[in-house]
Design a protein around this motif. Structure first.
Motif, PDB file in Angstrom:
ATOM      1  N   ALA A 170      26.283 -66.049  19.727  1.00 41.07           N
ATOM      2  CA  ALA A 170      26.523 -65.010  18.722  1.00 41.07           C
ATOM      3  C   ALA A 170      27.724 -64.178  19.145  1.00 41.07           C
ATOM      4  O   ALA A 170      27.579 -63.149  19.808  1.00 41.07           O
ATOM      5  N   ASN A 211      20.462 -74.467  20.859  1.00 42.85           N
ATOM      6  CA  ASN A 211      20.760 -73.065  21.151  1.00 42.85           C
ATOM      7  C   ASN A 211      21.851 -72.566  20.216  1.00 42.85           C
ATOM      8  O   ASN A 211      22.449 -73.339  19.466  1.00 42.85           O
ATOM      9  N   ALA A 212      22.123 -71.275  20.285  1.00 39.53           N
ATOM     10  CA  ALA A 212      23.204 -70.683  19.490  1.00 39.53           C
ATOM     11  C   ALA A 212      23.958 -69.671  20.342  1.00 39.53           C
ATOM     12  O   ALA A 212      23.431 -69.160  21.334  1.00 39.53           O
ATOM     13  N   ARG A 225      17.294 -70.459  22.102  1.00 37.32           N
ATOM     14  CA  ARG A 225      17.809 -69.138  22.426  1.00 37.32           C
ATOM     15  C   ARG A 225      19.162 -68.901  21.758  1.00 37.32           C
ATOM     16  O   ARG A 225      19.947 -69.830  21.584  1.00 37.32           O
ATOM     17  N   THR A 226      19.433 -67.650  21.442  1.00 32.64           N
ATOM     18  CA  THR A 226      20.745 -67.250  20.963  1.00 32.64           C
ATOM     19  C   THR A 226      21.399 -66.378  22.041  1.00 32.64           C
ATOM     20  O   THR A 226      20.849 -65.332  22.405  1.00 32.64           O
ATOM     21  N   THR A 280      17.989 -72.460  14.495  1.00 28.95           N
ATOM     22  CA  THR A 280      18.165 -72.802  15.906  1.00 28.95           C
ATOM     23  C   THR A 280      16.834 -72.783  16.644  1.00 28.95           C
ATOM     24  O   THR A 280      16.470 -73.738  17.353  1.00 28.95           O
ATOM     25  N   HIS A 281      16.106 -71.709  16.492  1.00 29.68           N
ATOM     26  CA  HIS A 281      14.876 -71.553  17.253  1.00 29.68           C
ATOM     27  C   HIS A 281      13.792 -72.521  16.773  1.00 29.68           C
ATOM     28  O   HIS A 281      13.041 -73.085  17.592  1.00 29.68           O
ATOM     29  N   ASP A 304      20.259 -68.503  13.202  1.00 30.86           N
ATOM     30  CA  ASP A 304      19.378 -68.193  14.330  1.00 30.86           C
ATOM     31  C   ASP A 304      17.981 -68.752  14.103  1.00 30.86           C
ATOM     32  O   ASP A 304      17.370 -69.345  15.010  1.00 30.86           O
ATOM     33  N   LYS A 330      24.112 -63.891  23.206  1.00 28.38           N
ATOM     34  CA  LYS A 330      25.072 -62.921  22.664  1.00 28.38           C
ATOM     35  C   LYS A 330      26.366 -62.978  23.481  1.00 28.38           C
ATOM     36  O   LYS A 330      26.433 -62.460  24.593  1.00 28.38           O
ATOM     37  N   TYR A 347      22.733 -58.828  14.473  1.00 34.04           N
ATOM     38  CA  TYR A 347      22.060 -57.738  15.180  1.00 34.04           C
ATOM     39  C   TYR A 347      22.668 -56.374  14.866  1.00 34.04           C
ATOM     40  O   TYR A 347      21.988 -55.357  14.965  1.00 34.04           O
ATOM     41  N   LYS A 349      24.083 -65.985   8.862  1.00 28.79           N
ATOM     42  CA  LYS A 349      24.052 -66.248  10.292  1.00 28.79           C
ATOM     43  C   LYS A 349      22.661 -65.983  10.879  1.00 28.79           C
ATOM     44  O   LYS A 349      22.266 -66.622  11.865  1.00 28.79           O
ATOM     45  N   SER A 364      26.372 -68.552  15.649  1.00 26.76           N
ATOM     46  CA  SER A 364      25.822 -67.453  14.877  1.00 26.76           C
ATOM     47  C   SER A 364      26.835 -66.300  14.887  1.00 26.76           C
ATOM     48  O   SER A 364      28.036 -66.532  14.896  1.00 26.76           O
TER      49      SER A 364
END
Length: 254
Positions: A192, A189-190, A245-246, A174-175, A171, A248, A154, A167, A149
């Motif tokens: 970012a 998962n991802a 989950r992503t 992914t979830h 997310d 960061k 964000y 992107k 991502s």
């Protein structure tokens, strides 16, 4: 889902991984890292055959197994052919890294459908296509999918609205995929990343990079290996209790 191995065995020994966009930047670093952890790696590229072959050669020099496979990840037929090639070379597919992507900047008044479609097809729809093609070949013990991502989801920046939106779709996929594939012991998962030093980000003006560096507690920009290490964790059984989950991977960018 855990597989018993000798204490000295690499944590991905016996596993096969596909890395899209694997010829350069983050993808190349991921391919090398997964191979170092013992995986057989398929380096998927669209047009950079020389770079992809160089990544494969660097992996093979370490004694690990790797192949380069050409595919357009936004085209279903091309993706299916790629997955068949990997299956025939390595067998079951345990790990999928959906890394391929493109970035096109346009201010809001200049966004057009051509750029929108290109970014959403390559950045988001490809996640669907490649995941669909890989799923029939994931073994019964399960596997790991990691999507790339962006921190721009964000903290969007001017001129990158469509890229950030594509992107954000990654997310969401992914979830949702994590919920659907959890019963098959497949984690999704991802990561970012924020601005990472690759050829894709090379044209970004130095003053922008300087501002990013100053806004990062660690005082530097990310290197591809920084992101690859996080992806390698999520692609291993060490992350067996992490899904949907992503992460960061932005150095604490504030």
């Amino acid at each position: 889902m855990s597989q018993t191995q000798s204490p000295s065995a690499p944590r991905l020994a016996g596993r096969t991984a596909i890395v899209t966009g694997g010829s350069r930047g983050i993808g190349a670093a991921v391919a090398r890292r997964l191979a170092a952890d013992g995986a057989r790696v398929a380096v998927v590229y669209r047009s950079n055959s020389n770079e992809a072959n160089a990544v494969v050669e660097s992996i093979r020099k370490t004694g690990a197994e790797a192949i380069a496979v050409q595919a357009d990840v936004a085209d279903a037929a091309s993706v299916n052919t790629m997955v068949t090639t990997v299956r025939e070379a390595f067998g079951a597919i345990d790990i999928l890294i959906n890394n391929a992507g493109i970035l096109e900047g346009q201010p809001v008044g200049e966004i057009d459908q051509t750029s929108f479609d290109a970014q959403f097809r390559t950045n988001a729809f490809s996640v669907i296509l490649v995941t669909q093609a890989v799923l029939p070949h994931v073994p019964a013990r399960g596997g790991h999918i990691v999507n790339v991502s962006s921190s721009l989801v964000y903290r969007p920046r001017a001129g990158l609205a469509v890229y950030a939106a594509s992107k954000a779709a990654v997310d969401g996929l992914t979830h949702a995929f994590a919920v659907e594939l959890g019963p098959r012991n497949i984690t999704v998962n991802a990561v970012a990343p924020a601005l990472t030093r690759t050829d894709m980000t090379a044209p970004i003006p130095d003053e922008v990079k300087d501002r990013m560096r100053e806004s990062t507690p660690l005082g530097r920009l990310a290197e591809p290996e920084d992101i690859a290490d996080a992806i390698a964790f999520l692609a291993s059984d060490d992350a067996r209790w992490v899904t949907g989950r992503t992460l960061k991977t932005d150095g604490g960018f504030i």
